[in-house]
Write an enzyme that holds these catalytic residues in place. Structure first.
Site, PDB file in Angstrom:
ATOM      1  N   LYS A  12     -14.815   0.089 -10.584  1.00 50.10           N
ATOM      2  CA  LYS A  12     -13.399   0.319 -10.890  1.00 50.10           C
ATOM      3  C   LYS A  12     -12.781   1.110  -9.745  1.00 50.10           C
ATOM      4  O   LYS A  12     -13.337   2.141  -9.328  1.00 50.10           O
ATOM      5  CB  LYS A  12     -13.267   1.113 -12.199  1.00 50.10           C
ATOM      6  CG  LYS A  12     -11.886   1.023 -12.847  1.00 50.10           C
ATOM      7  CD  LYS A  12     -11.677  -0.315 -13.499  1.00 50.10           C
ATOM      8  CE  LYS A  12     -10.561  -0.281 -14.528  1.00 50.10           C
ATOM      9  NZ  LYS A  12     -10.365  -1.598 -15.171  1.00 50.10           N
ATOM     10  N   THR A  58     -15.994  -2.471 -16.244  1.00 46.84           N
ATOM     11  CA  THR A  58     -15.229  -1.587 -15.351  1.00 46.84           C
ATOM     12  C   THR A  58     -14.339  -0.640 -16.157  1.00 46.84           C
ATOM     13  O   THR A  58     -14.055   0.478 -15.729  1.00 46.84           O
ATOM     14  CB  THR A  58     -14.384  -2.395 -14.351  1.00 46.84           C
ATOM     15  OG1 THR A  58     -13.405  -3.148 -15.050  1.00 46.84           O
ATOM     16  CG2 THR A  58     -15.269  -3.335 -13.537  1.00 46.84           C
ATOM     17  N   HIS A 244       1.612   5.381  21.390  1.00 47.29           N
ATOM     18  CA  HIS A 244       2.269   5.480  22.689  1.00 47.29           C
ATOM     19  C   HIS A 244       3.724   5.918  22.569  1.00 47.29           C
ATOM     20  O   HIS A 244       4.491   5.399  21.750  1.00 47.29           O
ATOM     21  CB  HIS A 244       2.213   4.122  23.397  1.00 47.29           C
ATOM     22  CG  HIS A 244       0.822   3.595  23.572  1.00 47.29           C
ATOM     23  ND1 HIS A 244      -0.137   4.260  24.297  1.00 47.29           N
ATOM     24  CD2 HIS A 244       0.221   2.467  23.105  1.00 47.29           C
ATOM     25  CE1 HIS A 244      -1.266   3.564  24.280  1.00 47.29           C
ATOM     26  NE2 HIS A 244      -1.069   2.480  23.561  1.00 47.29           N
TER      27      HIS A 244
END
Length: 281
Positions: A12, A58, A244
Site C-alpha cells: 500500500k 493492501t 543553470h
C-alpha cells in the site's frame, strides 16, 4: 506461452498519517507522514494460480499502519518505519521482507501558539526501513528538494575541449541545485533526529565553505563532511542537478551585463550524482 514470474512485491502506497501529541502543559506536537509499504514473500500463487490465501490485503496494510501510528509518538520517521517493519514481520510469518518508505511534511510552530502550526517550505525528510528475515534491519535516511544556491565562489574551467564544445570557461557563476541525499546507517544512532541535524548542518556548511571548481568537487566535499559529522552512517548518496542560471546578453540594447542578470534554464540541466563511503569500507 513460456513465461515465469521473475520477482514480485506488493503493498500500500501513500498511507497518510497526521499525529497530534498533547503534552501535559497543553502544548501540542504535530507530525504528518506519508508511508509506502511493500511486502515480499510467498505470494507466487496469487500471480500464477489466482490463489489469494496468503495475500495480506493492501487495505489490511493500511489498517496496520494506522494501528502502529496510534501507539507510536513518531519522534522520528526512522523509528516509526522501524516499528512498522517489526510489526509486519511479527504478524505475517510468510512475509520474507518488508520495506517501508516514509516522507515527512514539516510543520513549524505559528507565533508561539501551543497548537498553531504553519507548513514549512524546507526540504522534505525521507526514510526507508527494510527488514528481511535472518538479516539486520537496515535504515536509510535522507532528504529531497533541498533548493540551495550561492551567487559567487563558483566556476567551471579547463574542462574537455572538442569540436562540440561551446560553453566558455568561467571563474564566477551561480551554483544552484535541488539536492537529494540518502545516507545509510551502519548501526543504530543514539538519536535519528540529532543525526539528521548534524548531517544537514555539515552538508550546508560544506556547500558554502570553499570555492567550487565544479559541482562534482562540491558534492564530494559535502559527502565527506556528512560522514565526518555522523559516525553512525557508512555511506551517503548525493544527487545534485546543476540548475543553470545563464547570463542574459544585453548588448542588443547597448547595455552591459556585468554578471548581474540571468535567465533560469530549467531544462535541460546537468545531472551529477555519486555515492561517498568511508575509506576502507
Amino acid at each position: 506461452m513460456n513465461a515465469r514470474l521473475a520477482r514480485q512485491s506488493y503493498g500500500k502506497h501513500q498511507v497518510h498519517i497526521s499525529r497530534v501529541i498533547r503534552l501535559e502543559d497543553s502544548t501540542h506536537r504535530f507530525s504528518q507522514v506519508a508511508v509506502d509499504v511493500e511486502l515480499e514473500g510467498n505470494f507466487e500463487a496469487a500471480y500464477t494460480e489466482g490463489d489469494n490465501s496468503l495475500v495480506v490485503a493492501t487495505d489490511t496494510c493500511k489498517n496496520l499502519v494506522h494501528n502502529v501510528a496510534l501507539e507510536h509518538t513518531i519522534e522520528s520517521i526512522e523509528s516509526f518505519g522501524r516499528s512498522l517493519v517489526e510489526v509486519f514481520l511479527q504478524n505475517y510469518r510468510h512475509v520474507d521482507q518488508v520495506t517501508t518508505s516514509l516522507t515527512e511534511t514539516i510543520w513549524d510552530r505559528l507565533n508561539d501558539c501551543p497548537h498553531g502550526f504553519i507548513a514549512s517550505n524546507r526540504a522534505m525528510p525521507t526514510a526507508q526501513a527494510v527488514g528481511k528475515r535472518g538479516s539486520a534491519l537496515q535504515i536509510v535516511s535522507g532528504v529531497r528538494d533541498v533548493v540551495i544556491a550561492k551567487t559567487t565562489a563558483s566556476g567551471f574551467e579547463d574542462f574537455h575541449r572538442d569540436a562540440y564544445r561551446t560553453l566558455e570557461d568561467t571563474d564566477d557563476r551561480i551554483l544552484a541545485t535541488s539536492m537529494q541525499a540518502n545516507w545509510t546507517y551502519a548501526g543504530e544512532p543514539a538519536c535519528y533526529n540529532e543525526s539528521r541535524e548534524a548531517i544537514m548542518d555539515a552538508l550546508m556548511t560544506s556547500f558554502l565553505d570553499h570555492y567550487s571548481k565544479s559541482v562534482q568537487q562540491t558534492l564530494m566535499r559535502m559527502g565527506a563532511a556528512a560522514l565526518e559529522a555522523c559516525p553512525a552512517i557508512g555511506s551517503i548518496h548525493l544527487i545534485m542537478p546543476n540548475k543553470h542560471h545563464i547570463p542574459i546578453d544585453m548588448s542588443p540594447f547597448g547595455k552591459q551585463n556585468r554578471n548581474d542578470l540571468f535567465v533560469v534554464s530549467p531544462e535541460p540541466f546537468g545531472y551529477i550524482e555519486a555515492e561517498i563511503v568511508r575509506d576502507g569500507v
